[in-house]
Motif scaffolding. Structure first.
Motif, PDB file in Angstrom:
ATOM      1  N   ILE A 109       0.651  -1.461  -0.403  1.00  0.00           N
ATOM      2  CA  ILE A 109       0.172   0.049  -0.409  1.00  0.00           C
ATOM      3  C   ILE A 109       1.145   1.554   0.202  1.00  0.00           C
ATOM      4  O   ILE A 109       0.576   1.967  -0.826  1.00  0.00           O
ATOM      5  CB  ILE A 109      -0.602   0.217   1.189  1.00  0.00           C
ATOM      6  N   GLY A 248      -4.236   5.631   1.577  1.00  0.00           N
ATOM      7  CA  GLY A 248      -3.846   5.242   1.214  1.00  0.00           C
ATOM      8  C   GLY A 248      -2.851   5.059   2.909  1.00  0.00           C
ATOM      9  O   GLY A 248      -2.670   3.798   3.477  1.00  0.00           O
ATOM     10  N   GLU A 251      -5.374   3.003   5.081  1.00  0.00           N
ATOM     11  CA  GLU A 251      -5.369   1.175   4.587  1.00  0.00           C
ATOM     12  C   GLU A 251      -3.716   0.904   5.395  1.00  0.00           C
ATOM     13  O   GLU A 251      -3.897  -0.526   6.031  1.00  0.00           O
ATOM     14  CB  GLU A 251      -5.081   1.386   3.553  1.00  0.00           C
ATOM     15  N   SER A 252      -2.778   1.740   5.072  1.00  0.00           N
ATOM     16  CA  SER A 252      -1.768   1.153   5.633  1.00  0.00           C
ATOM     17  C   SER A 252      -1.816   1.082   7.112  1.00  0.00           C
ATOM     18  O   SER A 252      -0.774  -0.357   7.341  1.00  0.00           O
ATOM     19  CB  SER A 252      -0.303   1.744   5.350  1.00  0.00           C
TER      20      SER A 252
END
Length: 425
Positions: A109, A248, A251-252
């Motif tokens: 990601i 992102g 999400e990481s």
């Protein structure tokens, strides 16, 4: 005068070009290919790819070899005074609470995030090139206005000199024209300097030297037309690099929460080892040696670590929450900025027709004033005011056209629709 106004408008919108002149897209491509800041972000993207490979190492076994030589002050019961051992171990983690799995997802990601950052910096560079290019166009048009005003005043001054000789005007009236003429010359020189500086700034943006003859200005032949604001808003929220970057990162961060939660699970490792003991510094030269081959399955679990696990998980969750707040804030800011740009765009588009009409009125006013001046019905100050009003109207037209294109360029940046991207993406 109507013909003159039309020709002036053509000069603004259809400047002379060279067959080999650069257009905006070519300059944007040149900038992205040559700017060091782009190469820096490309390097970051490549580095993130190496990080993905690094975290994948958790799925591979580890291999170690070692050699140890010992010299004791006296021999021990189970160890000679001089001895050595050689050993090799192979180990592989079977289970660690899915840490490797989520670490790899997080790294992939982040690799995408660096791609979004690269795209964002490329969009910024293309916007800067467009605005610098627009600045050159504006300064060039302003210089044309200043030169036309200077020519008009020179003619008035020459005509005033002839009228002074025959006694139609006084010396003070001619001096009024001379003052305006000198001021117009100063304005023209400043306009020339501003144009040269804007060309230098554009050259810096694309990382090469430029001259005015190399620029085509073909993009300014037609005023840009934008579609519905809501459609641009949807594309912006879908494509904007900064939003994709924060999404992102969120999400990481969610993956890293699961990585930290892996500490609550036991760890299982398989270990195989071989060791050879010898009673000499050089293994294999001694008289007594011993070999051992061992296979192990190691199960470990941390019962208490001073609340470190709890703190790490809580910290990861707070990081995720921070990013979610940042995403919401950025969305609101971008939506507001886009709405304001559209307001400026609509106003400037409406002002284009107003500016054209204003020039027509100013030209007609100058024509009538010149006729009355020649008949002795108008003073020099009235004529000079008419010349000034026409120049001001033309400057206003240039400013309005510049504002239209500037807002169109900024909308393109908001939705990331400048077309050129580096090959790395």
């Amino acid at each position: 005068m109507k013909k003159y106004s039309f020709l002036f408008l053509l000069l603004l919108l259809f400047p002379s070009t060279s067959v080999f002149a650069l257009n905006l897209a070519e300059m944007q491509e040149t900038a992205i290919q040559s700017r060091e800041i782009v190469k820096r972000y490309q390097t970051s993207l490549e580095k993130s790819g190496q990080e993905v490979e690094r975290v994948k190492s958790g799925y591979y076994p580890s291999l170690n070899i070692g050699y140890q030589a010992n010299n004791l002050d006296e021999a021990a019961r189970f160890e000679h005074r001089q001895n050595s051992s050689i050993y090799a171990t192979a180990g592989m983690n079977i289970f660690a609470g899915f840490k490797d799995r989520y670490s790899i997802k997080s790294a992939k990601i982040l690799q995408k995030v660096n791609g979004y950052r690269l795209k964002g910096i490329e969009q910024d560079i293309q916007l800067n090139v467009a605005l610098r290019y627009l600045s050159v166009y504006e300064r060039r048009a302003n210089l044309t206005v200043a030169q036309d005003g200077l020519i008009t005043l020179k003619r008035l001054y020459q005509d005033g000199g002839r009228r002074l000789q025959v006694g139609l005007i006084g010396q003070n009236e001619l001096l009024k024209i001379k003052v305006d003429l000198d001021n117009s010359d100063i304005t023209r020189k400043k306009g020339q300097a501003d144009l040269e500086k804007s060309i230098q700034l554009l050259g810096r943006e694309i990382n090469r030297s430029l001259t005015i003859e190399e620029l085509s200005f073909e993009e300014f032949a037609i005023l840009p037309k934008l579609g519905e604001q809501e459609l641009y808003k949807e594309r912006m929220l879908k494509n904007r690099s900064e939003l994709l970057t924060l999404t992102g990162l969120a999400e990481s961060a969610s993956m890293l929460v699961k990585v930290e939660q892996g500490s609550y699970y036991p760890r299982i490792d398989l270990v195989g080892s071989y060791s050879r003991y010898d009673d000499d510094f050089i293994n294999g030269n001694g008289e007594n040696s011993d070999d051992e081959l061992r296979a192990q399955m190691v199960l470990s679990y941390t019962i208490f670590d001073g609340f470190a696990r709890e703190s790490s998980v809580s910290k990861a969750k707070l990081t995720l929450r921070e990013l979610q707040y940042d995403i919401d804030e950025l969305k609101n800011s971008l939506i507001t900025d886009l709405a304001n740009i559209f307001i400026d765009y609509r106003v400037s588009m409406e002002n284009v027709d107003v500016a054209k009409e204003d020039i027509r009125h100013a030209e007609e006013n100058l024509r009538i004033t010149q006729l009355k001046y020649k008949q002795g019905l108008q003073r020099e100050s009235d004529l000079l005011d008419a010349v000034t009003n026409l120049s001001r109207s033309r400057y206003n037209q240039v400013a309005v056209i510049r504002t239209v294109f500037e807002n169109a360029f900024r909308v393109n940046r908001m939705v990331e629709e400048f077309r050129y991207h580096s090959a790395v993406l």
